[in-house]
Write an enzyme that holds these catalytic residues in place. Structure first.
Site, PDB file in Angstrom:
ATOM      1  N   SER A   1      79.549   2.638  14.962  1.00 27.91           N
ATOM      2  CA  SER A   1      80.678   2.355  15.862  1.00 27.91           C
ATOM      3  C   SER A   1      81.191   0.919  15.769  1.00 27.91           C
ATOM      4  O   SER A   1      82.308   0.644  16.196  1.00 27.91           O
ATOM      5  CB  SER A   1      80.264   2.636  17.310  1.00 27.91           C
TER       6      SER A   1
ATOM      7  N   TRP B   1      75.713   0.161   9.833  1.00 26.38           N
ATOM      8  CA  TRP B   1      76.622  -0.981   9.699  1.00 26.38           C
ATOM      9  C   TRP B   1      76.082  -2.057   8.765  1.00 26.38           C
ATOM     10  O   TRP B   1      76.796  -2.982   8.418  1.00 26.38           O
ATOM     11  CB  TRP B   1      76.819  -1.621  11.091  1.00 26.38           C
ATOM     12  N   ASN B   2      74.809  -1.998   8.365  1.00 25.65           N
ATOM     13  CA  ASN B   2      74.235  -3.203   7.737  1.00 25.65           C
ATOM     14  C   ASN B   2      74.770  -3.482   6.334  1.00 25.65           C
ATOM     15  O   ASN B   2      74.936  -4.623   5.950  1.00 25.65           O
ATOM     16  CB  ASN B   2      72.701  -3.190   7.787  1.00 25.65           C
TER      17      ASN B   2
ATOM     18  N   GLU C   1      59.606  -1.660  12.937  1.00 24.57           N
ATOM     19  CA  GLU C   1      60.438  -2.404  11.997  1.00 24.57           C
ATOM     20  C   GLU C   1      61.127  -3.558  12.722  1.00 24.57           C
ATOM     21  O   GLU C   1      61.715  -3.355  13.783  1.00 24.57           O
ATOM     22  CB  GLU C   1      61.504  -1.440  11.440  1.00 24.57           C
TER      23      GLU C   1
ATOM     24  N   CYS D   1      67.108  -2.510   5.207  1.00 25.73           N
ATOM     25  CA  CYS D   1      65.991  -1.555   5.262  1.00 25.73           C
ATOM     26  C   CYS D   1      64.937  -1.914   4.223  1.00 25.73           C
ATOM     27  O   CYS D   1      63.753  -1.700   4.434  1.00 25.73           O
ATOM     28  CB  CYS D   1      66.502  -0.137   5.049  1.00 25.73           C
TER      29      CYS D   1
ATOM     30  N   HIS E   1      80.918   6.711  10.596  1.00 25.92           N
ATOM     31  CA  HIS E   1      80.320   5.388  10.372  1.00 25.92           C
ATOM     32  C   HIS E   1      79.813   4.829  11.710  1.00 25.92           C
ATOM     33  O   HIS E   1      80.136   5.360  12.778  1.00 25.92           O
ATOM     34  CB  HIS E   1      81.365   4.453   9.755  1.00 25.92           C
TER      35      HIS E   1
ATOM     36  N   GLU F   1      67.740   8.515   4.832  1.00 21.70           N
ATOM     37  CA  GLU F   1      67.313   7.165   4.420  1.00 21.70           C
ATOM     38  C   GLU F   1      67.118   6.380   5.707  1.00 21.70           C
ATOM     39  O   GLU F   1      68.083   5.944   6.319  1.00 21.70           O
ATOM     40  CB  GLU F   1      68.399   6.496   3.570  1.00 21.70           C
ATOM     41  N   LEU F   2      65.861   6.214   6.121  1.00 14.72           N
ATOM     42  CA  LEU F   2      65.622   5.638   7.444  1.00 14.72           C
ATOM     43  C   LEU F   2      65.057   4.228   7.321  1.00 14.72           C
ATOM     44  O   LEU F   2      65.336   3.533   6.364  1.00 14.72           O
ATOM     45  CB  LEU F   2      64.715   6.579   8.243  1.00 14.72           C
TER      46      LEU F   2
ATOM     47  N   GLY G   1      69.987   5.337   8.558  1.00 11.64           N
ATOM     48  CA  GLY G   1      69.931   4.689   9.866  1.00 11.64           C
ATOM     49  C   GLY G   1      68.524   4.692  10.398  1.00 11.64           C
ATOM     50  O   GLY G   1      67.558   4.712   9.630  1.00 11.64           O
ATOM     51  N   SER G   2      68.430   4.686  11.702  1.00 12.03           N
ATOM     52  CA  SER G   2      67.120   4.557  12.343  1.00 12.03           C
ATOM     53  C   SER G   2      66.381   5.896  12.373  1.00 12.03           C
ATOM     54  O   SER G   2      66.985   6.960  12.191  1.00 12.03           O
ATOM     55  CB  SER G   2      67.316   4.049  13.767  1.00 12.03           C
TER      56      SER G   2
HETATM   57  P1  NAP Z   1      71.277   3.805  14.000  1.00 10.68           P
HETATM   58  O1  NAP Z   1      71.390   3.379  15.408  1.00 10.68           O
HETATM   59  O2  NAP Z   1      70.420   4.935  13.668  1.00 10.68           O
HETATM   60  O3  NAP Z   1      72.770   4.087  13.501  1.00 10.68           O
HETATM   61  C1  NAP Z   1      73.032   4.605  12.213  1.00 10.68           C
HETATM   62  C2  NAP Z   1      74.143   5.625  12.335  1.00 10.68           C
HETATM   63  O4  NAP Z   1      73.649   6.758  13.050  1.00 10.68           O
HETATM   64  C3  NAP Z   1      75.359   5.146  13.115  1.00 10.68           C
HETATM   65  O5  NAP Z   1      76.504   5.726  12.556  1.00 10.68           O
HETATM   66  C4  NAP Z   1      75.101   5.693  14.502  1.00 10.68           C
HETATM   67  O6  NAP Z   1      76.281   5.841  15.256  1.00 10.68           O
HETATM   68  C5  NAP Z   1      74.482   7.015  14.171  1.00 10.68           C
HETATM   69  N1  NAP Z   1      73.609   7.583  15.198  1.00 10.68           N
HETATM   70  C6  NAP Z   1      72.790   6.938  16.049  1.00 10.68           C
HETATM   71  N2  NAP Z   1      72.121   7.816  16.805  1.00 10.68           N
HETATM   72  C7  NAP Z   1      72.513   9.049  16.416  1.00 10.68           C
HETATM   73  C8  NAP Z   1      72.184  10.368  16.820  1.00 10.68           C
HETATM   74  N3  NAP Z   1      71.282  10.608  17.763  1.00 10.68           N
HETATM   75  N4  NAP Z   1      72.801  11.405  16.216  1.00 10.68           N
HETATM   76  C9  NAP Z   1      73.703  11.175  15.242  1.00 10.68           C
HETATM   77  N5  NAP Z   1      74.062   9.963  14.832  1.00 10.68           N
HETATM   78  C10 NAP Z   1      73.465   8.908  15.386  1.00 10.68           C
HETATM   79  O7  NAP Z   1      70.789   2.640  13.072  1.00 10.68           O
HETATM   80  P2  NAP Z   1      71.248   1.143  13.093  1.00 10.68           P
HETATM   81  O8  NAP Z   1      70.443   0.432  14.098  1.00 10.68           O
HETATM   82  O9  NAP Z   1      72.714   1.035  13.189  1.00 10.68           O
HETATM   83  O10 NAP Z   1      70.831   0.716  11.604  1.00 10.68           O
HETATM   84  C11 NAP Z   1      69.624   0.144  11.336  1.00 10.68           C
HETATM   85  C12 NAP Z   1      68.602   1.135  10.850  1.00 10.68           C
HETATM   86  O11 NAP Z   1      69.057   1.762   9.660  1.00 10.68           O
HETATM   87  C13 NAP Z   1      67.317   0.454  10.487  1.00 10.68           C
HETATM   88  O12 NAP Z   1      66.228   1.216  10.925  1.00 10.68           O
HETATM   89  C14 NAP Z   1      67.368   0.404   8.970  1.00 10.68           C
HETATM   90  O13 NAP Z   1      66.130   0.275   8.357  1.00 10.68           O
HETATM   91  C15 NAP Z   1      68.035   1.688   8.663  1.00 10.68           C
HETATM   92  N6  NAP Z   1      68.605   1.655   7.308  1.00 10.68           N
HETATM   93  C16 NAP Z   1      68.023   2.394   6.331  1.00 10.68           C
HETATM   94  C17 NAP Z   1      68.508   2.339   5.038  1.00 10.68           C
HETATM   95  C18 NAP Z   1      67.894   3.148   3.937  1.00 10.68           C
HETATM   96  O14 NAP Z   1      68.521   3.298   2.907  1.00 10.68           O
HETATM   97  N7  NAP Z   1      66.713   3.691   4.109  1.00 10.68           N
HETATM   98  C19 NAP Z   1      69.600   1.540   4.745  1.00 10.68           C
HETATM   99  C20 NAP Z   1      70.170   0.801   5.772  1.00 10.68           C
HETATM  100  C21 NAP Z   1      69.661   0.871   7.050  1.00 10.68           C
HETATM  101  P3  NAP Z   1      76.690   4.760  16.400  1.00 10.68           P
HETATM  102  O15 NAP Z   1      76.911   3.467  15.712  1.00 10.68           O
HETATM  103  O16 NAP Z   1      77.931   5.338  16.969  1.00 10.68           O
HETATM  104  O17 NAP Z   1      75.548   4.733  17.359  1.00 10.68           O
END
Ligand code: NAP
Length: 458
Positions: free
Chosen positions: A161, A134-135, A363, A266, A159, A232-233, A210-211
């Site tokens: 939620s 979402w960020n 992080e 990130c 995307h 991309e974590l 994501g994470s």
């Molecule tokens: P997140 O909880 O991992 O969510 C990201 C996406 O993954 C969401 O669509 C989420 O769906 C989904 N998701 C979560 N757990 C999952 C699983 N077990 N299996 C499949 N899909 C899953 O991350 P966030 O907290 O929203 O975002 C922040 C993180 O993203 C930070 O760690 C940040 O550094 C990282 N990030 C990295 C980059 C990069 O380019 N490296 C860029 C931006 C952000 P739901 O919303 O439905 O849970």
């Protein structure tokens, strides 16, 4: 997690969305697969025209798109508008360059392999699932979608939620741009539904931003299915300041690098590592800059830092800060949530960090900077690399030998000297270590979801 728009400025639920049923998912995956069989043979010119029309729409509608982003995840309206325009730029970049990036690569000396001609040809892979955060609710999606569609793949978007309206809007932009139905579809589903889609043989690859836990899960399933992934974590980027740096510019950029996107990027600089000779001078400037920021309603043009996107996200930041303080860390500014509604957290600087604190290894996804003192370049590099992440990195020095050391020895996918890490369509973007693998953007990004087919003609 419910699929809903919850305004982080007020905490109010604005709108909720039902999840897709099994039969709706089946229909959409089936459509993606069927569409790809004709879409893969459309020409670059045709795809580029649709992409440019989509870019025009995003530019014309930048204000409305920005309001959606700010309502759903709380970034300032100015930042959101900039994001919409950056998406349009990314779309044009791939519309203009895809044909060249994916042109056949003939072997200069085919006789060496006993052929009359030999070449490499890039062919699309098929339907790709993108799991996105979402960020940067539009830019993260676009930097997957623009190259993937220009290469002749079709996209399925799961995307985050909390940004369903941004997700639906992007699907609409591609449709109105002219892409045939099924080229880009949003799936309103929770993360528990991702596995079945990844295991579907019609879905050939996946990308996740994501994470780390989410990345591990998607990579494990795709590993089991032998499907290509790009991850991309997270990141905990270092920002090193050496004695020859322009301290005013370094401190000003440091503030911006830490609080951009309300501290939830990130590639935000998160750990500030300052040479002893300039530690006090830099710290004074940096803390003054962080203190001077205006925290408030992201719709107000005077606001520098809006709320964090989710209540859970703010609680996670607070936990890291509170644990560090309980173990003896010192707060130089911020460090306490303001009263009232909304998920606000102030720009915060903490020093006295020890390696047993969670804030050292994890992080911090909010406007919190940790500050370290280094005696020399060796110690600065050691602290900078003492993390499991390796996404971006920043070093400030006018000494060319030092610049070269940082470029070579920072363990990161990106090194920015005398600047802050930024993503551009023209530069490859990605990480090493637990920040993920694969590259987005530039020519490298469009080739990730292609079959590099070796061709030998006798
Ligand atoms: P997140 O909880 O991992 O969510 C990201 C996406 O993954 C969401 O669509 C989420 O769906 C989904 N998701 C979560 N757990 C999952 C699983 N077990 N299996 C499949 N899909 C899953 O991350 P966030 O907290 O929203 O975002 C922040 C993180 O993203 C930070 O760690 C940040 O550094 C990282 N990030 C990295 C980059 C990069 O380019 N490296 C860029 C931006 C952000 P739901 O919303 O439905 O849970």
């Amino acid at each position: 997690m419910a699929i809903a728009t919850i305004n982080p400025t007020t905490g109010e639920t604005v709108r909720t969305f039902p999840e897709l049923s099994e039969s709706e998912i089946e229909r959409k995956v089936g459509l993606a697969h069927k569409r790809w069989r004709t879409y893969r043979d459309t020409g670059f010119d045709e795809r580029a025209e649709w992409m440019r029309t989509g870019a025009d729409l995003l530019e014309q509608e930048a204000d409305a798109a920005a309001r959606l982003m700010t309502t759903e995840m709380g970034k300032t309206l100015a930042a959101a508008r900039g994001e919409a325009l950056k998406c349009a730029r990314g779309m044009r970049y791939y519309a203009d360059n895809a044909a060249e990036f994916l042109a056949d690569e003939p072997l200069a000396d085919p006789a060496a392999v006993g052929a009359r001609h030999a070449l490499s040809r890039y062919r699309p892979l098929g339907p790709v699932l993108a799991v996105m955060p979402w960020n940067f609710p539009m830019w993260q999606v676009m930097r997957f979608a623009a190259p993937a569609l220009m290469a002749g793949n079709v996209g399925l978007l799961k995307h985050a939620s909390n940004v369903p309206q941004c997700a639906l809007y992007l699907e609409d932009v591609f449709r109105r741009g002219g892409f045939p139905e099924g080229c880009f579809q949003t799936l309103l589903i929770s993360s528990g539904r991702v596995e079945a889609i990844l295991r579907d043989p019609r879905v050939v690859a996946a990308t996740l931003t994501g994470s780390e836990p989410a990345g591990r899960s998607v990579a494990a399933i795709c590993g089991d299915e032998v499907k290509h992934t790009v991850l991309e974590l997270g990141g905990s980027d270092p920002f090193v300041v050496m004695p020859s740096a322009d301290l005013d510019r370094a401190a000003e950029t440091a503030v911006d690098a830490r609080v951009q996107n309300n501290g939830q990027s990130c590639i935000a600089a998160k750990r500030f590592i300052v040479h002893s000779d300039v530690y006090d001078a830099f710290t004074d400037r940096f803390v003054a800059g962080m203190r001077a920021l205006t925290v408030g309603d992201p719709f107000d043009p005077a606001t520098d830092v809006g709320p964090l996107a989710t209540e859970r996200g703010r609680a996670a930041v607070e936990e890291l800060v509170d644990e560090a303080v309980a173990r003896g860390a010192k707060v130089l500014c911020g460090g306490r949530r303001p009263p009232g509604p909304g998920w606000f957290y102030p720009p915060t600087v903490i020093t006295g960090i020890t390696r047993d604190m969670r804030i050292f290894t994890e992080e911090v996804f909010g406007p919190v900077a940790t500050l370290f003192r280094a005696a020399d370049i060796e110690e600065a590099l050691e602290i900078a690399n003492a993390t499991t992440f390796g996404l971006g990195s920043n070093a400030w020095t006018r000494d060319e030998a030092e610049q070269d050391r940082f470029i070579s020895d920072l363990d990161a996918g990106q090194v920015f000297i005398n600047g802050k890490t930024v993503s551009y369509p023209d530069l490859p973007f990605g990480g090493v270590k637990h920040s993920g693998y694969g590259r987005e953007l530039s020519a490298h990004g469009i080739r990730e979801f292609c079959n590099l087919k070796t061709v030998w003609i006798g």
